[in-house]
Design an enzyme around this catalytic site. Structure first.
Site, PDB file in Angstrom:
ATOM      1  N   TYR A  24       0.838  -1.209   0.000  1.00  0.00           N
ATOM      2  CA  TYR A  24       0.000   0.000   0.000  1.00  0.00           C
ATOM      3  C   TYR A  24       0.870   1.255   0.000  1.00  0.00           C
ATOM      4  O   TYR A  24       0.615   2.208  -0.734  1.00  0.00           O
ATOM      5  CB  TYR A  24      -0.951   0.006   1.213  1.00  0.00           C
ATOM      6  CG  TYR A  24      -1.614   1.344   1.398  1.00  0.00           C
ATOM      7  CD1 TYR A  24      -2.590   1.794   0.505  1.00  0.00           C
ATOM      8  CD2 TYR A  24      -1.228   2.201   2.437  1.00  0.00           C
ATOM      9  CE1 TYR A  24      -3.163   3.047   0.642  1.00  0.00           C
ATOM     10  CE2 TYR A  24      -1.794   3.455   2.580  1.00  0.00           C
ATOM     11  CZ  TYR A  24      -2.760   3.876   1.677  1.00  0.00           C
ATOM     12  OH  TYR A  24      -3.310   5.130   1.804  1.00  0.00           O
ATOM     13  N   SER A 106      -2.844  13.821   7.155  1.00  0.00           N
ATOM     14  CA  SER A 106      -3.860  13.315   6.224  1.00  0.00           C
ATOM     15  C   SER A 106      -5.240  13.290   6.871  1.00  0.00           C
ATOM     16  O   SER A 106      -5.371  13.012   8.070  1.00  0.00           O
ATOM     17  CB  SER A 106      -3.474  11.887   5.800  1.00  0.00           C
ATOM     18  OG  SER A 106      -4.561  11.261   5.152  1.00  0.00           O
ATOM     19  N   TYR A 129      -9.830  15.637   2.344  1.00  0.00           N
ATOM     20  CA  TYR A 129     -10.625  14.959   1.326  1.00  0.00           C
ATOM     21  C   TYR A 129     -12.065  15.401   1.538  1.00  0.00           C
ATOM     22  O   TYR A 129     -12.552  15.400   2.676  1.00  0.00           O
ATOM     23  CB  TYR A 129     -10.541  13.428   1.486  1.00  0.00           C
ATOM     24  CG  TYR A 129      -9.288  12.821   0.909  1.00  0.00           C
ATOM     25  CD1 TYR A 129      -8.926  13.037  -0.421  1.00  0.00           C
ATOM     26  CD2 TYR A 129      -8.468  11.994   1.687  1.00  0.00           C
ATOM     27  CE1 TYR A 129      -7.782  12.456  -0.956  1.00  0.00           C
ATOM     28  CE2 TYR A 129      -7.320  11.415   1.156  1.00  0.00           C
ATOM     29  CZ  TYR A 129      -6.989  11.653  -0.169  1.00  0.00           C
ATOM     30  OH  TYR A 129      -5.862  11.089  -0.695  1.00  0.00           O
ATOM     31  N   THR A 155      -6.916  18.209  -1.465  1.00  0.00           N
ATOM     32  CA  THR A 155      -6.486  17.261  -2.498  1.00  0.00           C
ATOM     33  C   THR A 155      -7.529  17.201  -3.601  1.00  0.00           C
ATOM     34  O   THR A 155      -8.699  16.900  -3.350  1.00  0.00           O
ATOM     35  CB  THR A 155      -6.266  15.869  -1.867  1.00  0.00           C
ATOM     36  OG1 THR A 155      -5.270  16.028  -0.849  1.00  0.00           O
ATOM     37  CG2 THR A 155      -5.790  14.857  -2.895  1.00  0.00           C
ATOM     38  N   LYS A 230      -3.823  20.945  -3.836  1.00  0.00           N
ATOM     39  CA  LYS A 230      -2.811  19.884  -3.988  1.00  0.00           C
ATOM     40  C   LYS A 230      -3.208  18.933  -5.118  1.00  0.00           C
ATOM     41  O   LYS A 230      -4.232  18.255  -5.024  1.00  0.00           O
ATOM     42  CB  LYS A 230      -2.697  19.098  -2.677  1.00  0.00           C
ATOM     43  CG  LYS A 230      -1.757  17.903  -2.739  1.00  0.00           C
ATOM     44  CD  LYS A 230      -1.663  17.203  -1.388  1.00  0.00           C
ATOM     45  CE  LYS A 230      -0.672  16.064  -1.387  1.00  0.00           C
ATOM     46  NZ  LYS A 230      -1.186  14.827  -1.985  1.00  0.00           N
ATOM     47  N   HIS A 254       0.183  12.891  -6.635  1.00  0.00           N
ATOM     48  CA  HIS A 254      -0.232  11.982  -5.568  1.00  0.00           C
ATOM     49  C   HIS A 254       0.749  10.822  -5.423  1.00  0.00           C
ATOM     50  O   HIS A 254       0.362   9.679  -5.154  1.00  0.00           O
ATOM     51  CB  HIS A 254      -1.645  11.460  -5.863  1.00  0.00           C
ATOM     52  CG  HIS A 254      -2.464  11.165  -4.639  1.00  0.00           C
ATOM     53  ND1 HIS A 254      -3.617  11.846  -4.329  1.00  0.00           N
ATOM     54  CD2 HIS A 254      -2.307  10.250  -3.649  1.00  0.00           C
ATOM     55  CE1 HIS A 254      -4.128  11.355  -3.205  1.00  0.00           C
ATOM     56  NE2 HIS A 254      -3.345  10.377  -2.779  1.00  0.00           N
ATOM     57  N   ARG A 309       6.620   9.100   0.798  1.00  0.00           N
ATOM     58  CA  ARG A 309       7.072   7.741   1.160  1.00  0.00           C
ATOM     59  C   ARG A 309       8.276   7.696   2.089  1.00  0.00           C
ATOM     60  O   ARG A 309       8.327   6.810   2.956  1.00  0.00           O
ATOM     61  CB  ARG A 309       7.346   6.917  -0.107  1.00  0.00           C
ATOM     62  CG  ARG A 309       6.056   6.556  -0.862  1.00  0.00           C
ATOM     63  CD  ARG A 309       6.371   5.713  -2.076  1.00  0.00           C
ATOM     64  NE  ARG A 309       5.188   5.449  -2.881  1.00  0.00           N
ATOM     65  CZ  ARG A 309       4.679   6.302  -3.767  1.00  0.00           C
ATOM     66  NH1 ARG A 309       5.248   7.477  -3.959  1.00  0.00           N
ATOM     67  NH2 ARG A 309       3.604   5.976  -4.460  1.00  0.00           N
TER      68      ARG A 309
END
Ligand code: FNR
Length: 369
Positions: A24, A106, A129, A155, A230, A254, A309
């Site tokens: 993921y 997030s 979101y 986003t 974004k 993304h 990441r």
């Protein structure tokens, strides 16, 4: 063995994490062409360093939306960090704060806005979101504001979830001992198992596909926090974002998890910077793994970059210590790049310090007549 660069954390995370979680974090969409390209494109930009400049003192500080930070390296929102480490978003918040930089939390964090705020002082942005139920959105934005978050990163590249095939194969879902903490009280904190990706089904059920520019304006009526859009990668959308009242733009694909075969963000950056005409700051995320990458983004006009990441991989490997190390390594590499390029402040980093494929060839030997 000692970790000496950011990329090394990926292999350590792969060894430590359950396959479903690692996949993921690591995956991109479909063929993952953009995933590779996000990093490869940096390697095609070369330096034109200047020499014999006193670089004994280097100032990497900058001001983002009025907030002074120690370096132009910030933390992008990545969902569900407690899958990487029990401390999850707490560890990331502490590491960002210790480094004097900004963390973006997030919407889909496994710690709530209030919990992250309780870790102590720090400049934090909240990634949003937009759910179909606008009461949910309004409540959440209000909570973030009350918890001291300083900006919204809206986003805009996710009306549906990109097709991440590893998640489909693994039937990815949030482990049962975790919840999307911001939505816990709203009965939206759990993710059902599905016949494909549980996250893709969650998005299809909850996220508003009708989202449009008018909603960027609506958001400004419910909050006084500045809004960063974004997920912009074209000049056209840059102009529309500014018209709609964006306080800044994040050039992002993304992390190559949405539409495959979009260009690397570093390839799209200059187009956006030109269209923004310095009216709002432009930021970049995607594939930044070295201090040299940070320098290249700034030379192309970015006001700062975000990393995704590297945070989850270092979190998996070493928790808060790992995230701190990632920020420190990038800082040290960026400082060295500035020194070796002859720049002592961010203002001194110019377009002339790099050469790209799309520049007209310089200094070609004149043909002999
Ligand atoms: C993300 N990203 C992301 N973006 C967002 O707006 N909300 C989110 O919840 C998430 N979650 C998320 C999870 C994971 C595991 C990844 C890898 C990415 C995208 C993220 O903010 C950022 O755009 C990219 O991660 C930047 O690319 P790099 O640094 O990962 O190459």
């Amino acid at each position: 063995m000692e970790v000496t660069n950011v990329k090394e954390y990926q292999a350590i995370a792969k060894e430590k994490l359950p396959k479903m979680v690692y996949d993921y974090y690591a995956s991109g969409a479909e063929d993952q062409w953009t995933l590779e390209e996000n990093q490869n494109a940096f390697a095609r930009i070369l330096f034109r360093p200047r020499i014999l400049i006193d670089v004994s003192k280097i100032d990497m500080t900058t001001t983002i939306l009025g907030f002074k930070i120690s370096m132009p390296i910030m933390i992008a929102p990545t969902a569900m960090q407690k899958m990487a480490h029990p401390e999850g978003e707490y560890a990331t918040a502490r590491a960002a704060s210790a480094a004097g930089t900004i963390m973006t939390l997030s919407s889909w964090a496994t710690s709530s806005v209030e919990e992250v705020a309780s870790t102590g002082p720090g400049i934090r942005f909240f990634q949003l979101y937009v759910y179909k139920d606008r009461n949910v959105v309004a409540q959440l934005v209000r909570r973030a504001e009350r918890a001291g978050f300083k900006a919204i990163a809206l986003t805009v590249d996710t009306p549906r979830l990109g097709r991440r095939e590893a998640d489909i194969k693994n039937r990815f879902t949030l482990p049962p001992f975790l919840t999307l903490k911001n939505f816990e009280g709203l009965d939206l904190g759990k993710m059902d198992e599905a016949n494909d990706s549980g996250l893709a089904s969650y998005v299809a059920g909850q996220i508003d596909r009708t989202l449009s520019w008018k909603d960027v304006k609506w958001l400004q009526t419910i909050t006084s926090m500045p809004i960063l859009v974004k997920g912009v990668i074209t000049a056209e959308d840059t102009r529309l974002a500014i018209q709609a009242g964006a306080a800044g733009i994040i050039v992002s694909n993304h992390g190559a998890r949405q539409l495959d075969y979009v260009p690397a963000t570093i390839m799209a950056l200059e187009e956006v910077v030109k269209a923004a005409q310095r009216r709002v700051p432009v930021f970049l995320d995607g594939g930044v793994r070295r201090g040299t990458d940070v320098f290249k983004a700034l030379a192309l006009g970015a006001s700062g970059i975000f990393i995704g990441r590297p945070v989850v991989f270092s979190l998996a490997a070493e928790g808060e210590v790992g995230v701190k190390k990632v920020l420190q390594m990038l800082r040290d590499e960026f400082e060295l790049t500035m020194a070796l390029s002859g720049c002592t402040s961010l203002k001194q980093i110019t377009r002339n310090h790099i050469v790209t494929e799309w520049d007209t060839p310089r200094a070609r030997p004149a043909p002999r007549l």
